[in-house]
Write a protein that holds these residues in place. Sequence first.
Motif, PDB file in Angstrom:
ATOM      1  N   THR A 157       0.936  -1.158   0.143  1.00 41.47           N
ATOM      2  CA  THR A 157      -0.016   0.094  -0.059  1.00 41.47           C
ATOM      3  C   THR A 157       0.748   1.260  -0.140  1.00 41.47           C
ATOM      4  OG1 THR A 157      -0.137  -0.090   2.413  1.00 41.47           O
ATOM      5  CG2 THR A 157      -1.951  -1.365   1.468  1.00 41.47           C
ATOM      6  N   GLY A 158       0.312   2.422   0.007  1.00 41.36           N
ATOM      7  CA  GLY A 158       1.095   3.685  -0.132  1.00 41.36           C
ATOM      8  C   GLY A 158       0.778   4.729   0.830  1.00 41.36           C
ATOM      9  N   ARG A 159       0.782   4.264   2.162  1.00 40.19           N
ATOM     10  CA  ARG A 159       0.230   5.342   3.169  1.00 40.19           C
ATOM     11  C   ARG A 159       1.514   6.449   3.509  1.00 40.19           C
ATOM     12  NH1 ARG A 159      -4.238   3.911   1.478  1.00 40.19           N
ATOM     13  NH2 ARG A 159      -5.079   1.785   2.376  1.00 40.19           N
ATOM     14  N   ARG A 160       1.135   7.384   4.250  1.00 40.18           N
ATOM     15  CA  ARG A 160       2.086   8.567   4.171  1.00 40.18           C
ATOM     16  C   ARG A 160       2.948   7.842   5.193  1.00 40.18           C
ATOM     17  NH1 ARG A 160       2.357  13.051   8.043  1.00 40.18           N
ATOM     18  NH2 ARG A 160       3.453  14.746   6.996  1.00 40.18           N
ATOM     19  N   HIS A 161       4.392   8.156   4.992  1.00 37.77           N
ATOM     20  CA  HIS A 161       5.264   7.479   5.699  1.00 37.77           C
ATOM     21  C   HIS A 161       5.398   6.058   6.367  1.00 37.77           C
ATOM     22  CE1 HIS A 161       6.035  11.942   7.796  1.00 37.77           C
ATOM     23  NE2 HIS A 161       6.150  11.819   6.639  1.00 37.77           N
ATOM     24  N   GLN A 162       4.808   5.182   5.458  1.00 40.65           N
ATOM     25  CA  GLN A 162       4.674   3.941   5.613  1.00 40.65           C
ATOM     26  C   GLN A 162       5.536   3.151   6.015  1.00 40.65           C
ATOM     27  OE1 GLN A 162       1.859   1.686   3.110  1.00 40.65           O
ATOM     28  NE2 GLN A 162       3.212  -0.051   3.031  1.00 40.65           N
ATOM     29  N   LEU A 163       6.761   3.201   5.248  1.00 45.54           N
ATOM     30  CA  LEU A 163       7.875   2.433   5.443  1.00 45.54           C
ATOM     31  C   LEU A 163       8.669   2.803   6.784  1.00 45.54           C
ATOM     32  CD1 LEU A 163       9.372   2.264   1.828  1.00 45.54           C
ATOM     33  CD2 LEU A 163       7.748   0.655   3.103  1.00 45.54           C
ATOM     34  N   ARG A 164       8.597   4.277   6.898  1.00 43.40           N
ATOM     35  CA  ARG A 164       9.381   4.688   8.288  1.00 43.40           C
ATOM     36  C   ARG A 164       8.650   4.157   9.359  1.00 43.40           C
ATOM     37  NH1 ARG A 164       9.732  10.699   6.976  1.00 43.40           N
ATOM     38  NH2 ARG A 164      10.914  10.816   8.763  1.00 43.40           N
ATOM     39  N   VAL A 165       7.191   4.144   9.378  1.00 44.10           N
ATOM     40  CA  VAL A 165       6.283   3.826  10.448  1.00 44.10           C
ATOM     41  C   VAL A 165       6.548   2.268  10.726  1.00 44.10           C
ATOM     42  CG1 VAL A 165       3.773   3.698  11.375  1.00 44.10           C
ATOM     43  CG2 VAL A 165       4.822   5.832  10.208  1.00 44.10           C
ATOM     44  N   HIS A 166       6.416   1.418   9.750  1.00 40.37           N
ATOM     45  CA  HIS A 166       6.399   0.083   9.971  1.00 40.37           C
ATOM     46  C   HIS A 166       7.731  -0.309  10.523  1.00 40.37           C
ATOM     47  CE1 HIS A 166       2.811  -1.271   7.191  1.00 40.37           C
ATOM     48  NE2 HIS A 166       2.390  -0.890   8.305  1.00 40.37           N
ATOM     49  N   CYS A 167       8.762   0.082  10.107  1.00 35.01           N
ATOM     50  CA  CYS A 167      10.081  -0.176  10.482  1.00 35.01           C
ATOM     51  C   CYS A 167      10.366   0.265  11.960  1.00 35.01           C
ATOM     52  CB  CYS A 167      11.231   0.483   9.596  1.00 35.01           C
ATOM     53  SG  CYS A 167      11.655   0.016   8.104  1.00 35.01           S
ATOM     54  N   ASN A 168       9.840   1.169  12.164  1.00 36.23           N
ATOM     55  CA  ASN A 168       9.783   1.720  13.870  1.00 36.23           C
ATOM     56  C   ASN A 168       8.974   0.950  14.571  1.00 36.23           C
ATOM     57  OD1 ASN A 168       8.172   3.870  15.848  1.00 36.23           O
ATOM     58  ND2 ASN A 168      10.364   4.018  15.796  1.00 36.23           N
ATOM     59  N   ALA A 169       7.476   0.616  14.115  1.00 41.09           N
ATOM     60  CA  ALA A 169       6.650  -0.417  14.736  1.00 41.09           C
ATOM     61  C   ALA A 169       7.355  -1.753  15.144  1.00 41.09           C
ATOM     62  CB  ALA A 169       5.506  -0.582  13.782  1.00 41.09           C
ATOM     63  N   ILE A 170       8.297  -2.246  14.174  1.00 44.96           N
ATOM     64  CA  ILE A 170       8.801  -3.672  14.574  1.00 44.96           C
ATOM     65  C   ILE A 170       9.999  -3.485  15.272  1.00 44.96           C
ATOM     66  CG2 ILE A 170       7.849  -4.562  12.668  1.00 44.96           C
ATOM     67  CD1 ILE A 170      10.409  -4.642  11.277  1.00 44.96           C
ATOM     68  N   GLY A 171      10.469  -2.362  15.922  1.00 44.13           N
ATOM     69  CA  GLY A 171      11.760  -2.205  16.575  1.00 44.13           C
ATOM     70  C   GLY A 171      12.904  -2.049  15.715  1.00 44.13           C
ATOM     71  N   HIS A 172      12.871  -1.592  14.486  1.00 46.01           N
ATOM     72  CA  HIS A 172      13.899  -1.287  13.665  1.00 46.01           C
ATOM     73  C   HIS A 172      14.010  -0.079  13.069  1.00 46.01           C
ATOM     74  CE1 HIS A 172      15.672  -5.382  14.637  1.00 46.01           C
ATOM     75  NE2 HIS A 172      14.635  -5.553  14.619  1.00 46.01           N
ATOM     76  N   THR A 173      14.068   1.045  13.640  1.00 46.50           N
ATOM     77  CA  THR A 173      13.967   2.386  12.976  1.00 46.50           C
ATOM     78  C   THR A 173      14.958   2.312  11.751  1.00 46.50           C
ATOM     79  OG1 THR A 173      12.941   3.203  15.269  1.00 46.50           O
ATOM     80  CG2 THR A 173      13.782   5.045  13.510  1.00 46.50           C
ATOM     81  N   ILE A 174      14.606   3.175  10.650  1.00 52.35           N
ATOM     82  CA  ILE A 174      15.468   3.549   9.979  1.00 52.35           C
ATOM     83  C   ILE A 174      16.595   4.501  10.228  1.00 52.35           C
ATOM     84  CG2 ILE A 174      15.984   4.463   7.481  1.00 52.35           C
ATOM     85  CD1 ILE A 174      13.103   3.709   7.037  1.00 52.35           C
ATOM     86  N   LEU A 175      18.107   4.072   9.948  1.00 54.61           N
ATOM     87  CA  LEU A 175      19.013   4.862  10.362  1.00 54.61           C
ATOM     88  C   LEU A 175      18.982   6.278   9.890  1.00 54.61           C
ATOM     89  CD1 LEU A 175      22.073   4.538  11.478  1.00 54.61           C
ATOM     90  CD2 LEU A 175      22.604   3.974   9.214  1.00 54.61           C
ATOM     91  N   GLY A 176      18.974   7.100  10.738  1.00 55.53           N
ATOM     92  CA  GLY A 176      19.131   8.568  10.379  1.00 55.53           C
ATOM     93  C   GLY A 176      17.857   9.081  10.451  1.00 55.53           C
ATOM     94  N   ASP A 177      16.663   8.380  10.798  1.00 49.15           N
ATOM     95  CA  ASP A 177      15.340   8.588  10.756  1.00 49.15           C
ATOM     96  C   ASP A 177      15.040   9.784  12.107  1.00 49.15           C
ATOM     97  OD1 ASP A 177      12.627   9.296  10.815  1.00 49.15           O
ATOM     98  OD2 ASP A 177      12.111   7.343   9.935  1.00 49.15           O
ATOM     99  N   TYR A 178      15.259  10.971  11.871  1.00 48.84           N
ATOM    100  CA  TYR A 178      15.139  11.846  13.216  1.00 48.84           C
ATOM    101  C   TYR A 178      13.723  11.806  13.772  1.00 48.84           C
ATOM    102  CZ  TYR A 178      15.676  16.306  15.570  1.00 48.84           C
ATOM    103  OH  TYR A 178      15.698  17.361  16.635  1.00 48.84           O
ATOM    104  N   THR A 179      12.756  12.046  12.732  1.00 45.33           N
ATOM    105  CA  THR A 179      11.399  11.987  13.380  1.00 45.33           C
ATOM    106  C   THR A 179      10.867  10.426  14.138  1.00 45.33           C
ATOM    107  OG1 THR A 179      10.694  13.427  11.773  1.00 45.33           O
ATOM    108  CG2 THR A 179       9.184  12.160  12.574  1.00 45.33           C
ATOM    109  N   TYR A 180      11.116   9.696  13.529  1.00 46.45           N
ATOM    110  CA  TYR A 180      10.772   8.265  14.213  1.00 46.45           C
ATOM    111  C   TYR A 180      11.527   7.671  15.184  1.00 46.45           C
ATOM    112  CZ  TYR A 180       6.591   8.950  11.215  1.00 46.45           C
ATOM    113  OH  TYR A 180       5.322   9.363  10.763  1.00 46.45           O
ATOM    114  N   SER A 181      12.675   8.262  15.436  1.00 44.21           N
ATOM    115  CA  SER A 181      13.489   7.756  16.641  1.00 44.21           C
ATOM    116  C   SER A 181      13.516   8.673  17.882  1.00 44.21           C
ATOM    117  CB  SER A 181      15.115   7.933  16.109  1.00 44.21           C
ATOM    118  OG  SER A 181      15.474   9.200  15.928  1.00 44.21           O
ATOM    119  N   ASP A 182      12.163   9.807  17.563  1.00 45.59           N
ATOM    120  CA  ASP A 182      11.821  10.662  18.782  1.00 45.59           C
ATOM    121  C   ASP A 182      13.109  11.576  18.779  1.00 45.59           C
ATOM    122  OD1 ASP A 182       9.424   9.486  19.452  1.00 45.59           O
ATOM    123  OD2 ASP A 182      10.454   7.969  20.939  1.00 45.59           O
ATOM    124  N   ARG A 183      13.829  12.067  17.523  1.00 45.23           N
ATOM    125  CA  ARG A 183      14.675  12.909  17.574  1.00 45.23           C
ATOM    126  C   ARG A 183      15.884  12.588  18.257  1.00 45.23           C
ATOM    127  NH1 ARG A 183      11.192  18.892  18.553  1.00 45.23           N
ATOM    128  NH2 ARG A 183       9.823  18.281  17.146  1.00 45.23           N
TER     129      ARG A 183
END
Length: 241
Positions: free
Chosen positions: A134-160
């Motif tokens: 699917t193509g939801r807003r920020h989907q890949l970043r949110v899904h990676c964060n949700a399984i405990g593996h935030t994208i490297l350098g993702d300032y927003t979804y690593s709680d800054r």
Amino acid sequence: MNTVAYQIARCDSHLSTSSQPLHFVQRLDYATSGVLCMAKSRPAAASAGKAFEKRLTRKYYLAIVRGHVGFELADVDYGVGADPETLHSNHKMLARTSSSQTIQVRSAQTRMLLLETGWYQRSPVSVLLLKPITGRRHQLRVHCNAIGHTILGDYTYSDRSDCSPHRMFLHASRLVLPVDKEVIDVQTKTPYFSDEGFLQHWKSDRVAYPYKTKGDFNDVCDVIDKSYVLGVNYKMYNCTN
């Protein structure tokens, strides 16, 4: 002006009043690099847009995420919606990972394939091939964060907190787009492994699938396209487990 339209076309191509307007069929997050689909005419934009709406396109992203993942192949089926705590600020998105959560979400599915494990600044990381269904807003970043593996350098979804890398390591590597009687297949090199700013901190550990040449990348796309791959460590993430 640092915009895609300004860099590749006329300075006013993003305007409807332009003599040579560009029509954005899709968009990437500001910090995401890679393939972006634009059309030079309204009919072409409409044709490509229908392919996206009907989920006839195939999109493949390369991501480097924090930690060594515990799977080879995974499907993430977490609905994604606006984070109610950020509605009046930066509009973060949130995955519903439990049936007890009451946030409003839209269905979202992502498939993930482990390509390589390694170390970045002596911290464990994994290189993943991501295929959004699917193509939801920020989907890949949110899904990676949700399984405990935030994208490297993702300032927003690593709680800054992830602010040491010089970029977010999410790259749209390939887009397969069927339009009219042809299939457009665009692939771009991943910039990570030619980036000295990354390489000086990177150390490879184990390669699960070769992926750095065009042929190898097409092969791993074929792997992730299969409905199920026998003999691999598979994980399903949804609200029931």
